[in-house]
Write a protein that holds these residues in place. Structure first.
Motif, PDB file in Angstrom:
ATOM      1  N   GLY A   1       9.158  21.434  33.986  1.00 43.21           N
ATOM      2  CA  GLY A   1       9.742  21.013  33.327  1.00 43.21           C
ATOM      3  C   GLY A   1       9.424  22.481  31.958  1.00 43.21           C
ATOM      4  O   GLY A   1       8.981  22.671  32.071  1.00 43.21           O
ATOM      5  N   GLY A   2      10.605  21.695  30.500  1.00 42.08           N
ATOM      6  CA  GLY A   2      10.090  22.337  29.533  1.00 42.08           C
ATOM      7  C   GLY A   2      11.752  22.582  29.162  1.00 42.08           C
ATOM      8  O   GLY A   2      12.593  21.154  29.261  1.00 42.08           O
ATOM      9  N   ASN A   3      12.329  23.584  28.884  1.00 42.60           N
ATOM     10  CA  ASN A   3      13.072  23.907  28.709  1.00 42.60           C
ATOM     11  C   ASN A   3      14.111  24.256  29.328  1.00 42.60           C
ATOM     12  O   ASN A   3      13.948  25.276  29.720  1.00 42.60           O
ATOM     13  CB  ASN A   3      13.816  23.869  26.171  1.00 42.60           C
ATOM     14  N   THR A   4      15.273  24.001  29.682  1.00 43.52           N
ATOM     15  CA  THR A   4      16.484  24.879  30.568  1.00 43.52           C
ATOM     16  C   THR A   4      16.862  25.733  29.728  1.00 43.52           C
ATOM     17  O   THR A   4      17.353  26.801  31.121  1.00 43.52           O
ATOM     18  CB  THR A   4      17.348  23.888  30.898  1.00 43.52           C
ATOM     19  N   PHE A   5      17.133  26.303  28.595  1.00 40.99           N
ATOM     20  CA  PHE A   5      17.527  27.583  28.182  1.00 40.99           C
ATOM     21  C   PHE A   5      16.429  28.252  28.471  1.00 40.99           C
ATOM     22  O   PHE A   5      16.900  29.472  28.665  1.00 40.99           O
ATOM     23  CB  PHE A   5      18.711  27.215  26.768  1.00 40.99           C
ATOM     24  N   VAL A   6      15.382  27.832  27.755  1.00 46.42           N
ATOM     25  CA  VAL A   6      13.940  28.839  27.355  1.00 46.42           C
ATOM     26  C   VAL A   6      14.146  29.570  28.989  1.00 46.42           C
ATOM     27  O   VAL A   6      13.780  30.881  29.892  1.00 46.42           O
ATOM     28  CB  VAL A   6      13.471  28.287  27.509  1.00 46.42           C
ATOM     29  N   LEU A   7      13.757  28.835  29.954  1.00 47.60           N
ATOM     30  CA  LEU A   7      13.719  29.128  31.176  1.00 47.60           C
ATOM     31  C   LEU A   7      14.746  29.847  31.959  1.00 47.60           C
ATOM     32  O   LEU A   7      14.604  30.927  32.534  1.00 47.60           O
ATOM     33  CB  LEU A   7      13.840  27.564  32.413  1.00 47.60           C
ATOM     34  N   THR A   8      16.373  29.693  31.831  1.00 43.35           N
ATOM     35  CA  THR A   8      16.993  29.728  32.137  1.00 43.35           C
ATOM     36  C   THR A   8      17.223  31.360  31.515  1.00 43.35           C
ATOM     37  O   THR A   8      17.771  33.158  32.489  1.00 43.35           O
ATOM     38  CB  THR A   8      18.756  29.507  31.929  1.00 43.35           C
TER      39      THR A   8
ATOM     40  N   LYS B   1      15.821  37.334  32.326  1.00 41.75           N
ATOM     41  CA  LYS B   1      15.344  38.419  31.329  1.00 41.75           C
ATOM     42  C   LYS B   1      14.358  39.817  32.586  1.00 41.75           C
ATOM     43  O   LYS B   1      14.433  40.497  32.524  1.00 41.75           O
ATOM     44  CB  LYS B   1      14.246  37.773  30.368  1.00 41.75           C
ATOM     45  N   ASN B   2      13.935  38.286  33.309  1.00 43.56           N
ATOM     46  CA  ASN B   2      12.832  38.956  34.592  1.00 43.56           C
ATOM     47  C   ASN B   2      13.435  39.505  35.810  1.00 43.56           C
ATOM     48  O   ASN B   2      12.786  40.080  37.110  1.00 43.56           O
ATOM     49  CB  ASN B   2      11.457  37.601  34.424  1.00 43.56           C
ATOM     50  N   GLU B   3      15.193  38.906  35.298  1.00 46.11           N
ATOM     51  CA  GLU B   3      15.739  39.666  36.806  1.00 46.11           C
ATOM     52  C   GLU B   3      15.278  38.498  38.532  1.00 46.11           C
ATOM     53  O   GLU B   3      14.892  39.076  38.906  1.00 46.11           O
ATOM     54  CB  GLU B   3      15.323  40.855  37.131  1.00 46.11           C
ATOM     55  N   LEU B   4      15.214  37.327  37.943  1.00 48.74           N
ATOM     56  CA  LEU B   4      15.215  35.992  38.724  1.00 48.74           C
ATOM     57  C   LEU B   4      15.665  35.782  39.809  1.00 48.74           C
ATOM     58  O   LEU B   4      15.909  35.044  40.260  1.00 48.74           O
ATOM     59  CB  LEU B   4      13.457  35.503  38.705  1.00 48.74           C
ATOM     60  N   ILE B   5      16.647  35.272  39.312  1.00 48.07           N
ATOM     61  CA  ILE B   5      17.700  35.143  39.575  1.00 48.07           C
ATOM     62  C   ILE B   5      17.901  34.883  40.926  1.00 48.07           C
ATOM     63  O   ILE B   5      17.988  34.308  41.997  1.00 48.07           O
ATOM     64  CB  ILE B   5      19.123  35.511  38.509  1.00 48.07           C
ATOM     65  N   ALA B   6      17.994  36.203  41.339  1.00 51.35           N
ATOM     66  CA  ALA B   6      19.039  36.263  42.785  1.00 51.35           C
ATOM     67  C   ALA B   6      17.644  36.728  43.674  1.00 51.35           C
ATOM     68  O   ALA B   6      17.668  36.129  44.263  1.00 51.35           O
ATOM     69  CB  ALA B   6      19.270  38.532  42.836  1.00 51.35           C
TER      70      ALA B   6
ATOM     71  N   LEU C   1       9.955  23.349  44.752  1.00 51.39           N
ATOM     72  CA  LEU C   1       9.739  22.238  43.817  1.00 51.39           C
ATOM     73  C   LEU C   1      10.761  22.660  42.647  1.00 51.39           C
ATOM     74  O   LEU C   1       9.567  23.163  41.895  1.00 51.39           O
ATOM     75  CB  LEU C   1       8.337  22.111  43.814  1.00 51.39           C
ATOM     76  N   GLY C   2      10.944  21.856  42.006  1.00 54.89           N
ATOM     77  CA  GLY C   2      11.208  21.699  40.829  1.00 54.89           C
ATOM     78  C   GLY C   2      11.417  20.661  40.053  1.00 54.89           C
ATOM     79  O   GLY C   2      11.757  19.712  40.445  1.00 54.89           O
ATOM     80  N   THR C   3      10.912  20.297  39.001  1.00 50.99           N
ATOM     81  CA  THR C   3      11.024  18.858  37.938  1.00 50.99           C
ATOM     82  C   THR C   3      11.973  19.884  36.575  1.00 50.99           C
ATOM     83  O   THR C   3      11.156  19.760  36.660  1.00 50.99           O
ATOM     84  CB  THR C   3       9.493  18.379  37.743  1.00 50.99           C
ATOM     85  N   SER C   4      12.303  18.127  36.760  1.00 48.40           N
ATOM     86  CA  SER C   4      13.059  18.064  34.900  1.00 48.40           C
ATOM     87  C   SER C   4      13.814  19.584  34.918  1.00 48.40           C
ATOM     88  O   SER C   4      14.855  19.674  35.597  1.00 48.40           O
ATOM     89  CB  SER C   4      12.337  18.006  33.908  1.00 48.40           C
ATOM     90  N   ALA C   5      13.535  20.896  33.708  1.00 47.28           N
ATOM     91  CA  ALA C   5      14.064  22.027  33.876  1.00 47.28           C
ATOM     92  C   ALA C   5      14.608  22.985  34.782  1.00 47.28           C
ATOM     93  O   ALA C   5      15.042  23.515  35.362  1.00 47.28           O
ATOM     94  CB  ALA C   5      13.731  22.662  32.898  1.00 47.28           C
ATOM     95  N   GLY C   6      13.094  23.450  35.562  1.00 47.37           N
ATOM     96  CA  GLY C   6      13.089  23.360  37.003  1.00 47.37           C
ATOM     97  C   GLY C   6      14.108  22.907  38.266  1.00 47.37           C
ATOM     98  O   GLY C   6      14.204  23.432  38.778  1.00 47.37           O
ATOM     99  N   SER C   7      14.717  21.698  37.869  1.00 47.97           N
ATOM    100  CA  SER C   7      15.531  21.406  38.763  1.00 47.97           C
ATOM    101  C   SER C   7      16.985  21.353  38.445  1.00 47.97           C
ATOM    102  O   SER C   7      17.989  21.364  38.949  1.00 47.97           O
ATOM    103  CB  SER C   7      15.368  19.447  39.069  1.00 47.97           C
ATOM    104  N   ASN C   8      16.668  21.335  36.711  1.00 49.51           N
ATOM    105  CA  ASN C   8      18.711  22.069  36.489  1.00 49.51           C
ATOM    106  C   ASN C   8      18.761  23.197  36.426  1.00 49.51           C
ATOM    107  O   ASN C   8      20.265  23.260  37.385  1.00 49.51           O
ATOM    108  CB  ASN C   8      18.125  22.065  34.759  1.00 49.51           C
ATOM    109  N   ILE C   9      18.236  24.265  37.151  1.00 54.49           N
ATOM    110  CA  ILE C   9      18.208  25.594  37.476  1.00 54.49           C
ATOM    111  C   ILE C   9      18.710  25.316  39.132  1.00 54.49           C
ATOM    112  O   ILE C   9      19.312  26.129  39.871  1.00 54.49           O
ATOM    113  CB  ILE C   9      17.063  26.279  37.598  1.00 54.49           C
ATOM    114  N   CYS C  10      18.703  24.210  39.286  1.00 51.10           N
ATOM    115  CA  CYS C  10      18.846  24.063  40.757  1.00 51.10           C
ATOM    116  C   CYS C  10      20.479  23.960  41.150  1.00 51.10           C
ATOM    117  O   CYS C  10      20.626  24.412  41.966  1.00 51.10           O
ATOM    118  CB  CYS C  10      18.670  23.263  42.223  1.00 51.10           C
TER     119      CYS C  10
ATOM    120  N   ASN D   1      25.222  29.717  34.379  1.00 53.81           N
ATOM    121  CA  ASN D   1      25.033  29.841  35.923  1.00 53.81           C
ATOM    122  C   ASN D   1      23.252  30.083  36.219  1.00 53.81           C
ATOM    123  O   ASN D   1      22.292  30.192  35.627  1.00 53.81           O
ATOM    124  CB  ASN D   1      25.890  31.345  36.366  1.00 53.81           C
ATOM    125  N   ALA D   2      23.071  29.060  37.228  1.00 52.19           N
ATOM    126  CA  ALA D   2      22.181  28.858  37.544  1.00 52.19           C
ATOM    127  C   ALA D   2      22.010  29.420  38.881  1.00 52.19           C
ATOM    128  O   ALA D   2      22.464  30.422  40.059  1.00 52.19           O
ATOM    129  CB  ALA D   2      21.466  27.512  37.456  1.00 52.19           C
TER     130      ALA D   2
END
Lengths: 235, 235
Positions: free
Chosen positions: A89-96, A101-106, A119-128, A147-148
């Motif tokens: 968790g933390g800030n979802t905008f920063v995470l996204t 930036k690191n081309e990790l979405i795909a 496993l996602g918690t908080s911000a890590g869950s938002n992006i699911c 888009n997440a």
């Protein structure tokens, strides 16, 4: 087969980091001794190293080793090779922003859809969810898209909070905010209270923990579902 | 000369719409009988017409007429010709997206910097700052930028809320969120409590209302300022 835990929070009040869910995680990660940690949400702005240390300490209790993705020269390869992934968790905008930036979405989508436990918690869950449009976080950085990962066919609202009927504050309640989301968007939103999580196995999605969750569907009154409710058809 | 009121909220608890600030607005708008209303933040997703009616009713008490910008075939011309402007609260992301879509950012800046009196409440105040990165709102739509009107050289956090020390909720407090903003951004942030406003006259900026405000500067501990404090040097 997808194998995901989408948790409202890493920590419930009066308990240590991940403590409330540790026995569940022991089973969840039973085939992975090493977990790739994504520290990019940086709660309170702490460094990737400091955040990774918190995750290390938490997972040491179930004898898992943790390595931060920032320690790898090639983060895309790190995701591809990971035996298991945890986004904190933390800030979802920063995470996204950092995932783009690191081309990790795909690569993340591909790894998790191929069965790497996530496993996602908080911000890590938002992006699911489909988008980060139901995060509670402050938009302190501008990501190239909302888009997440779209690992589930709806949106998550972690740390879901019931309206405080005694409050004199005039800001919007959480429920009001999610209703406004549905003026512009149609996907369902799951309000996950602290201590709840979604267990995703393939196309099977079940609410876990001891609490009810609040479901918001487009053009329908919000409703509560009990723990153990099957949410596989929500879309 | 710039002439702006940047208010935390339209409504304080237990009082009607704009009631707490109406006598101030009577003076502020003394040279304008007609006010151009920007309803684009759509609180609760209400229509532009319904929102404009609320503003009309509020301002009828001081004998001002209101016309919604959506009623004009050319909104840019409407801004240029306005004797006074009021941007109401609601969702800051929706408001910002609509201002970009209708190409109103530059005309609004120009009008207000040239002296057209401008009142903002809540979301309408957020957009007075450098960016909308310190809004409390849910990011239900994706605006083309978080850059705002920049009418003042800092950011606004309206509806500022002190930490609830009795809460068991694990989500971030407002202060924590603004501190995270300063991990990635350097401009100051003014936390405006409900009932406070900033009065901007040219380069002179003063805190008004009966409450203190909380100031967050980069690399400095947050601090309180009293009503009537001159904030002209904050940048």
């Amino acid at each position: 087969m997808k194998n995901i835990i989408i948790a409202s929070t890493s920590t419930v009040h009066g308990s240590g980091y991940l403590e409330y869910i540790l026995s569940e995680l022991e089973t969840f990660f039973k085939n992975a001794n090493n977990i790739l940690f994504i520290p990019h949400a940086r709660p309170g702005g702490i460094s990737h190293d400091d955040y990774t240390k918190i995750a290390k300490d938490g997972f040491s209790k179930i004898n898992k080793t943790i390595r931060g993705i920032h320690e790898f020269s090639n983060p895309v390869e790190a995701v591809k090779n990971a035996k298991a992934i945890f986004a904190g968790g933390g800030n979802t905008f920063v995470l996204t922003q950092q995932l783009y930036k690191n081309e990790l979405i795909a690569p993340l989508k591909e790894a998790v859809n191929s069965g790497t436990p996530y496993l996602g918690t908080s911000a890590g869950s938002n992006i699911c969810g489909l988008t980060i449009k139901t995060t509670n976080d402050m938009p302190i950085v501008y990501p190239p898209s909302f888009n997440a990962l779209g690992l589930v066919p709806f949106n998550i609202n972690p740390h879901y909070l019931d309206p405080d009927t005694s409050s004199t504050h005039m800001g919007e309640t959480r429920e009001m905010r999610i209703k406004e989301f549905h003026v512009y968007n149609t996907p369902p939103v799951i309000g996950l209270r602290e201590g709840s999580w979604l267990q995703v196995r393939g196309n099977n999605i079940v609410l876990k923990g001891n609490l009810k969750a609040r479901i918001f569907e487009y053009n329908k009154p919000a409703y509560e579902v009990d723990a153990e409710t099957d949410l596989s058809d929500l879309k």
